[in-house]
Design a protein around this motif. Structure first.
Motif, short mmCIF file in Angstrom:
data_model
loop_
_atom_site.label_atom_id
_atom_site.label_comp_id
_atom_site.label_asym_id
_atom_site.label_seq_id
_atom_site.Cartn_x
_atom_site.Cartn_y
_atom_site.Cartn_z
N ALA A 1 23.77 19.71 -63.01
CA ALA A 1 23.68 20.51 -61.79
C ALA A 1 22.34 20.32 -61.09
O ALA A 1 22.22 20.64 -59.89
N PHE A 2 21.35 19.80 -61.81
CA PHE A 2 20.03 19.56 -61.23
C PHE A 2 20.11 18.57 -60.07
O PHE A 2 19.42 18.72 -59.05
N ILE A 3 20.98 17.56 -60.20
CA ILE A 3 21.05 16.50 -59.19
C ILE A 3 21.53 17.04 -57.84
O ILE A 3 20.87 16.83 -56.81
N PRO A 4 22.68 17.72 -57.76
CA PRO A 4 23.08 18.27 -56.45
C PRO A 4 22.11 19.32 -55.93
O PRO A 4 21.93 19.44 -54.71
N ALA A 5 21.44 20.07 -56.83
CA ALA A 5 20.45 21.04 -56.36
C ALA A 5 19.27 20.33 -55.70
O ALA A 5 18.78 20.76 -54.65
N LEU A 6 18.81 19.27 -56.32
CA LEU A 6 17.70 18.50 -55.76
C LEU A 6 18.07 17.89 -54.41
O LEU A 6 17.31 17.96 -53.44
N LEU A 7 19.25 17.27 -54.35
CA LEU A 7 19.68 16.63 -53.11
C LEU A 7 19.90 17.66 -51.99
O LEU A 7 19.63 17.39 -50.83
N ARG A 8 20.41 18.84 -52.36
CA ARG A 8 20.65 19.88 -51.34
C ARG A 8 19.34 20.43 -50.79
O ARG A 8 19.18 20.59 -49.57
N THR A 9 18.40 20.72 -51.65
CA THR A 9 17.17 21.38 -51.20
C THR A 9 16.17 20.41 -50.59
O THR A 9 15.41 20.79 -49.70
N LYS A 10 16.15 19.17 -51.04
CA LYS A 10 15.17 18.21 -50.54
C LYS A 10 15.68 17.35 -49.40
O LYS A 10 14.95 17.03 -48.46
N LEU A 11 16.97 16.95 -49.47
CA LEU A 11 17.51 16.03 -48.47
C LEU A 11 18.66 16.63 -47.67
O LEU A 11 19.25 15.93 -46.84
N LYS A 12 19.00 17.89 -47.92
CA LYS A 12 20.07 18.58 -47.20
C LYS A 12 21.42 17.89 -47.38
O LYS A 12 22.27 17.92 -46.48
N VAL A 13 21.63 17.27 -48.54
CA VAL A 13 22.90 16.61 -48.83
C VAL A 13 23.90 17.68 -49.30
O VAL A 13 23.57 18.53 -50.13
N ASN A 14 25.11 17.62 -48.79
CA ASN A 14 26.13 18.61 -49.12
C ASN A 14 26.44 18.59 -50.61
O ASN A 14 26.81 17.56 -51.18
N GLU A 15 26.29 19.75 -51.26
CA GLU A 15 26.50 19.83 -52.71
C GLU A 15 27.96 19.69 -53.09
O GLU A 15 28.27 19.40 -54.26
N ILE A 16 28.88 19.90 -52.15
CA ILE A 16 30.30 19.74 -52.47
C ILE A 16 30.57 18.30 -52.89
O ILE A 16 31.21 18.03 -53.93
N LEU A 17 30.07 17.35 -52.10
CA LEU A 17 30.33 15.94 -52.39
C LEU A 17 29.59 15.47 -53.63
O LEU A 17 30.16 14.81 -54.49
N THR A 18 28.31 15.80 -53.73
CA THR A 18 27.53 15.28 -54.86
C THR A 18 28.02 15.85 -56.19
O THR A 18 28.15 15.10 -57.17
N SER A 19 28.27 17.15 -56.24
CA SER A 19 28.73 17.73 -57.51
C SER A 19 30.10 17.20 -57.89
O SER A 19 30.37 16.94 -59.08
N LEU A 20 30.98 17.01 -56.91
CA LEU A 20 32.32 16.50 -57.20
C LEU A 20 32.26 15.05 -57.70
O LEU A 20 32.90 14.69 -58.69
N MET A 21 31.49 14.21 -57.03
CA MET A 21 31.42 12.80 -57.43
C MET A 21 30.77 12.63 -58.80
O MET A 21 31.13 11.73 -59.57
N LEU A 22 29.83 13.50 -59.13
CA LEU A 22 29.20 13.42 -60.44
C LEU A 22 30.18 13.73 -61.57
O LEU A 22 29.96 13.32 -62.72
N THR A 23 31.26 14.42 -61.25
CA THR A 23 32.29 14.68 -62.27
C THR A 23 32.87 13.38 -62.79
O THR A 23 33.04 13.20 -64.01
N TYR A 24 33.14 12.45 -61.90
CA TYR A 24 33.74 11.18 -62.32
C TYR A 24 32.72 10.30 -63.03
O TYR A 24 33.09 9.52 -63.91
N VAL A 25 31.45 10.45 -62.69
CA VAL A 25 30.41 9.75 -63.45
C VAL A 25 30.36 10.27 -64.88
O VAL A 25 30.24 9.51 -65.84
N ALA A 26 30.47 11.59 -65.02
CA ALA A 26 30.45 12.20 -66.35
C ALA A 26 31.63 11.71 -67.20
O ALA A 26 31.47 11.44 -68.40
N ILE A 27 32.80 11.61 -66.59
CA ILE A 27 33.98 11.16 -67.33
C ILE A 27 33.81 9.70 -67.77
O ILE A 27 34.17 9.33 -68.91
N GLN A 28 33.25 8.87 -66.91
CA GLN A 28 33.02 7.48 -67.29
C GLN A 28 31.97 7.37 -68.40
O GLN A 28 32.08 6.53 -69.29
N LEU A 29 30.96 8.23 -68.35
CA LEU A 29 29.97 8.25 -69.41
C LEU A 29 30.61 8.65 -70.74
O LEU A 29 30.32 8.06 -71.79
#
Length: 360
Positions: A132-160
């Motif tokens: 959860a640190f990654i979408p929090a960092l991207l949201r607060t520092k770069l204003k990146v939408n946390e919906i997309l980042t948190s969702l996409m990281l799910t598939y990274v976790a499954i591949q890991l």
């Protein structure tokens, strides 16, 4: 004739808490019709899904086991959603929690002691927080939408997960199956009810919900979450940092999802396998909204969703329903819940073009 939504007066609490019940009942009725139309016995299917888990005492333990991770994850998501932070990646945080706990289990395989399981729990919560640190960092520092980042990281976790159970963590004595070694007795959750599969995760889920309810209703942090979510400008004026709130709720949500993950790994699974992602993180979104983002309501909503899951498994055997039946019920339930939310707060008005131009 254009449609227009007009805001109703503030609905009563009774109306707000009755609409989820109406959504569940409407899901049952529509589900009965849909399954009848596609060639199944709709009445029998709905009976198996909604009634058998409640009337069959042997299924009660399944309800307790399946509702525990849903409640824990949904409580964390409620923190985010109340503050208008949209964490959609709880499934990935759940997987990372399970992986972190499994890593500790593999490292301590030749050790023993009561300290191992608590260490696994801490590692699991840390794993969920890290994801959860990654979408929090991207949201607060770069204003990146946390919906997309948190969702996409799910598939990274499954591949890991797949990489680890097929590679370095694969059990050499597992006859080629992609899985880790079985956890030892010191790494497994104890059973709280002898002779059943109900493990320590069930009471932990209730305690988590009660603690979060107390924090949300009796602490400055809970007040801060509500103010930031409903009136961010007023929150800034009152000295509450929006970015700090985003960090706190996302990390807390990730920690709870990771807790659910490590409890599942050390409970029903007893090892890490490719089938570990069970969509608990996505189903918990429905649980959170069905429970009105209230920790106590989430306890009942988690039980309601677990009834659908357990009943769906029963209906696949007794009524011949396809495996997608549970997903259909969950999707319909979410749709009717969101629709009821809109209709409770707004009324639909038909307006003629002439009237629309006159008021423009």
């Amino acid at each position: 004739m254009p449609l227009r939504l007009e805001k109703r007066p503030e609905p009563s609490k009774a109306m707000l808490y009755l609409t989820p019940v109406g959504a569940v009942l409407l899901t049952a009725v529509i589900g009965m019709i849909v399954f009848s139309l596609i060639g199944y016995n709709g009445v029998a299917a709905v009976r198996e899904i909604f009634l058998t888990p409640l009337t069959n005492p042997l299924k009660w333990q399944d309800l307790a086991v399946k509702s525990a991770p849903l409640i824990i994850i949904a409580v964390g998501l409620a923190l985010c959603y109340r503050s208008n932070v949209w964490n959609i990646g709880a499934e990935g945080q759940y997987v990372l929690g399970g992986l972190a706990g499994t890593g500790v289990a593999l490292l301590t395989r030749d050790m023993s002691g009561p300290w191992i399981l608590p260490l696994m729990v801490v590692a699991g919560m840390a794993g969920g927080m890290a994801w959860a640190f990654i979408p929090a960092l991207l949201r607060t520092k770069l204003k990146v939408n946390e919906i997309l980042t948190s969702l996409m990281l799910t598939y990274v976790a499954i591949q890991l997960l797949n990489y680890l159970v097929l590679g370095p963590w694969k059990d050499p004595m597992g006859f080629g199956f992609p899985q880790t070694r079985m956890f030892t007795a010191d790494q497994m959750l104890p059973r709280v009810v002898p002779g059943t599969i109900i493990h320590l995760g069930a009471p932990i889920a209730i305690v988590v919900a009660l603690v979060v309810w107390f924090v949300m209703s009796r602490s400055v942090f809970g007040y801060q979450v509500k103010v930031v979510g409903s009136a961010p400008y007023a929150a800034r004026y009152g000295g509450f940092s929006v970015n700090r709130t985003i960090w706190m709720v996302l990390l807390a949500s990730g920690a709870l999802a990771g807790l659910a993950g490590v409890l599942e790994a050390a409970g029903p699974f007893g090892r890490m396998v490719p089938s570990f992602p069970t969509n608990y993180g996505f189903t918990a979104i429905i649980v959170a909204f069905l429970g009105r983002l209230h920790p106590i309501g989430i306890i009942f909503a988690g039980l309601a969703l677990s009834i659908v899951v357990v009943g769906g498994e029963v209906a696949q055997t007794t009524a011949g329903l396809p495996p997608a039946a549970v997903g259909i019920f969950q999707a319909m339930m979410l749709f009717f819940l969101l629709a009821s939310d809109v209709l409770v707060r707004y009324r639909v008005r038909w307006r003629s073009p002439v009237t629309a131009e006159a008021t423009a």
